[in-house]
Design a protein around this motif. Structure first.
Motif, mmCIF file in Angstrom:
data_model
loop_
_atom_site.group_PDB
_atom_site.id
_atom_site.type_symbol
_atom_site.label_atom_id
_atom_site.label_comp_id
_atom_site.label_asym_id
_atom_site.label_seq_id
_atom_site.Cartn_x
_atom_site.Cartn_y
_atom_site.Cartn_z
ATOM 1 N N LYS A 2 3.246 3.434 -8.512
ATOM 2 C CA LYS A 2 2.960 4.550 -9.007
ATOM 3 C C LYS A 2 3.429 5.621 -8.185
ATOM 4 O O LYS A 2 3.104 5.604 -6.994
ATOM 5 C CB LYS A 2 1.605 4.788 -9.589
ATOM 6 C CG LYS A 2 1.402 3.937 -10.748
ATOM 7 C CD LYS A 2 -0.230 4.293 -11.586
ATOM 8 C CE LYS A 2 -0.266 3.242 -12.615
ATOM 9 N NZ LYS A 2 -1.640 3.615 -13.149
ATOM 10 N N PRO A 3 4.035 6.796 -8.432
ATOM 11 C CA PRO A 3 4.138 7.811 -7.469
ATOM 12 C C PRO A 3 2.947 8.431 -6.785
ATOM 13 O O PRO A 3 3.081 8.907 -5.923
ATOM 14 C CB PRO A 3 4.922 8.984 -8.534
ATOM 15 C CG PRO A 3 5.310 8.198 -9.825
ATOM 16 C CD PRO A 3 4.445 7.043 -9.872
ATOM 17 N N VAL A 4 1.858 8.754 -7.670
ATOM 18 C CA VAL A 4 0.666 8.835 -7.117
ATOM 19 C C VAL A 4 0.252 8.168 -5.744
ATOM 20 O O VAL A 4 -0.135 8.619 -4.826
ATOM 21 C CB VAL A 4 -0.400 9.191 -8.061
ATOM 22 C CG1 VAL A 4 -1.730 9.663 -7.611
ATOM 23 C CG2 VAL A 4 -0.154 10.101 -9.201
ATOM 24 N N PHE A 5 0.218 6.753 -5.843
ATOM 25 C CA PHE A 5 -0.081 5.905 -5.086
ATOM 26 C C PHE A 5 0.802 6.094 -3.635
ATOM 27 O O PHE A 5 0.421 6.047 -2.732
ATOM 28 C CB PHE A 5 -0.100 4.433 -5.382
ATOM 29 C CG PHE A 5 -0.550 3.347 -4.332
ATOM 30 C CD1 PHE A 5 -1.751 3.312 -4.191
ATOM 31 C CD2 PHE A 5 0.439 2.729 -3.935
ATOM 32 C CE1 PHE A 5 -2.128 2.314 -2.997
ATOM 33 C CE2 PHE A 5 0.353 1.645 -2.932
ATOM 34 C CZ PHE A 5 -1.236 1.589 -2.637
ATOM 35 N N SER A 6 2.110 6.183 -3.948
ATOM 36 C CA SER A 6 3.072 6.407 -3.058
ATOM 37 C C SER A 6 2.879 7.662 -2.286
ATOM 38 O O SER A 6 2.827 7.772 -0.931
ATOM 39 C CB SER A 6 4.502 6.425 -3.476
ATOM 40 O OG SER A 6 4.942 5.274 -4.087
ATOM 41 N N LEU A 7 2.491 8.665 -2.791
ATOM 42 C CA LEU A 7 2.176 10.007 -2.161
ATOM 43 C C LEU A 7 0.692 9.566 -1.275
ATOM 44 O O LEU A 7 0.772 10.367 -0.261
ATOM 45 C CB LEU A 7 2.161 11.135 -3.277
ATOM 46 C CG LEU A 7 3.420 11.626 -3.765
ATOM 47 C CD1 LEU A 7 3.278 12.593 -4.863
ATOM 48 C CD2 LEU A 7 4.246 12.133 -2.597
ATOM 49 N N ALA A 8 -0.044 9.105 -2.017
ATOM 50 C CA ALA A 8 -1.180 8.958 -1.121
ATOM 51 C C ALA A 8 -1.173 7.960 0.188
ATOM 52 O O ALA A 8 -1.515 8.444 1.174
ATOM 53 C CB ALA A 8 -2.351 8.203 -2.053
ATOM 54 N N VAL A 9 -0.281 7.198 0.070
ATOM 55 C CA VAL A 9 0.079 6.354 1.234
ATOM 56 C C VAL A 9 0.906 6.966 2.276
ATOM 57 O O VAL A 9 0.518 7.087 3.498
ATOM 58 C CB VAL A 9 0.763 5.008 0.818
ATOM 59 C CG1 VAL A 9 1.526 4.394 2.095
ATOM 60 C CG2 VAL A 9 -0.049 3.984 -0.009
ATOM 61 N N LEU A 10 1.561 8.046 1.832
ATOM 62 C CA LEU A 10 2.402 8.666 2.578
ATOM 63 C C LEU A 10 1.477 9.976 3.488
ATOM 64 O O LEU A 10 1.644 10.099 4.536
ATOM 65 C CB LEU A 10 3.620 9.143 1.906
ATOM 66 C CG LEU A 10 4.296 10.483 2.564
ATOM 67 C CD1 LEU A 10 5.389 9.628 3.869
ATOM 68 C CD2 LEU A 10 5.356 11.177 1.893
ATOM 69 N N ALA A 11 0.607 10.451 2.553
ATOM 70 C CA ALA A 11 -0.173 11.535 3.290
ATOM 71 C C ALA A 11 -1.264 10.846 4.100
ATOM 72 O O ALA A 11 -1.431 11.150 5.148
ATOM 73 C CB ALA A 11 -1.215 12.079 2.092
ATOM 74 N N PHE A 12 -1.725 9.758 4.019
ATOM 75 C CA PHE A 12 -2.820 9.102 4.888
ATOM 76 C C PHE A 12 -2.107 8.506 6.242
ATOM 77 O O PHE A 12 -2.790 8.515 7.307
ATOM 78 C CB PHE A 12 -3.392 7.700 4.110
ATOM 79 C CG PHE A 12 -4.658 8.061 3.312
ATOM 80 C CD1 PHE A 12 -5.524 8.928 3.856
ATOM 81 C CD2 PHE A 12 -4.766 7.693 1.942
ATOM 82 C CE1 PHE A 12 -6.693 9.305 3.126
ATOM 83 C CE2 PHE A 12 -5.732 8.284 1.175
ATOM 84 C CZ PHE A 12 -6.602 9.349 2.058
ATOM 85 N N SER A 13 -0.573 8.011 5.969
ATOM 86 C CA SER A 13 -0.115 7.509 7.095
ATOM 87 C C SER A 13 0.501 8.715 8.047
ATOM 88 O O SER A 13 0.587 8.538 9.193
ATOM 89 C CB SER A 13 1.247 6.841 6.896
ATOM 90 O OG SER A 13 2.257 7.689 6.160
ATOM 91 N N LEU A 14 0.445 10.111 7.522
ATOM 92 C CA LEU A 14 0.983 11.134 8.577
ATOM 93 C C LEU A 14 -0.372 11.952 9.183
ATOM 94 O O LEU A 14 -0.257 12.607 10.028
ATOM 95 C CB LEU A 14 1.486 12.299 7.564
ATOM 96 C CG LEU A 14 3.011 11.883 6.950
ATOM 97 C CD1 LEU A 14 3.355 13.028 6.292
ATOM 98 C CD2 LEU A 14 3.956 11.666 8.183
ATOM 99 N N LEU A 15 -1.735 11.762 8.387
ATOM 100 C CA LEU A 15 -2.779 12.112 9.132
ATOM 101 C C LEU A 15 -2.922 11.922 10.625
ATOM 102 O O LEU A 15 -3.232 13.119 11.265
ATOM 103 C CB LEU A 15 -4.133 11.948 8.200
ATOM 104 C CG LEU A 15 -4.328 12.344 6.975
ATOM 105 C CD1 LEU A 15 -5.315 11.846 6.283
ATOM 106 C CD2 LEU A 15 -4.421 13.906 7.087
ATOM 107 N N PRO A 16 -2.763 10.840 11.330
ATOM 108 C CA PRO A 16 -2.794 10.670 12.710
ATOM 109 C C PRO A 16 -1.915 11.624 13.593
ATOM 110 O O PRO A 16 -2.186 12.064 14.517
ATOM 111 C CB PRO A 16 -2.740 9.440 12.987
ATOM 112 C CG PRO A 16 -3.039 8.531 11.721
ATOM 113 C CD PRO A 16 -2.701 9.393 10.612
#
Length: 53
Positions: A2-16
């Protein structure tokens, strides 16, 4: 996926990366960081031009 899941994964990968980028420009200046021709002035807490004698 789902697009929402993909965006969440992207956001969490960019946090550090974003957290590290915030601290990058705030390094304290020390005597070891003075450029050539400069000396550490403890009273001013910064590098100053080396006085000529």
């Amino acid at each position: 996926m789902k697009p929402v899941f993909s965006l969440a994964v992207l956001a969490f990968s960019l946090l550090p990366t974003l957290a590290f980028a915030d601290c990058r420009g705030h390094a304290e200046q020390t005597a070891a960081n003075c450029m050539a021709g400069m000396v550490w002035d403890a009273s001013a807490g910064t590098c100053v031009e080396k006085p000529t004698s």
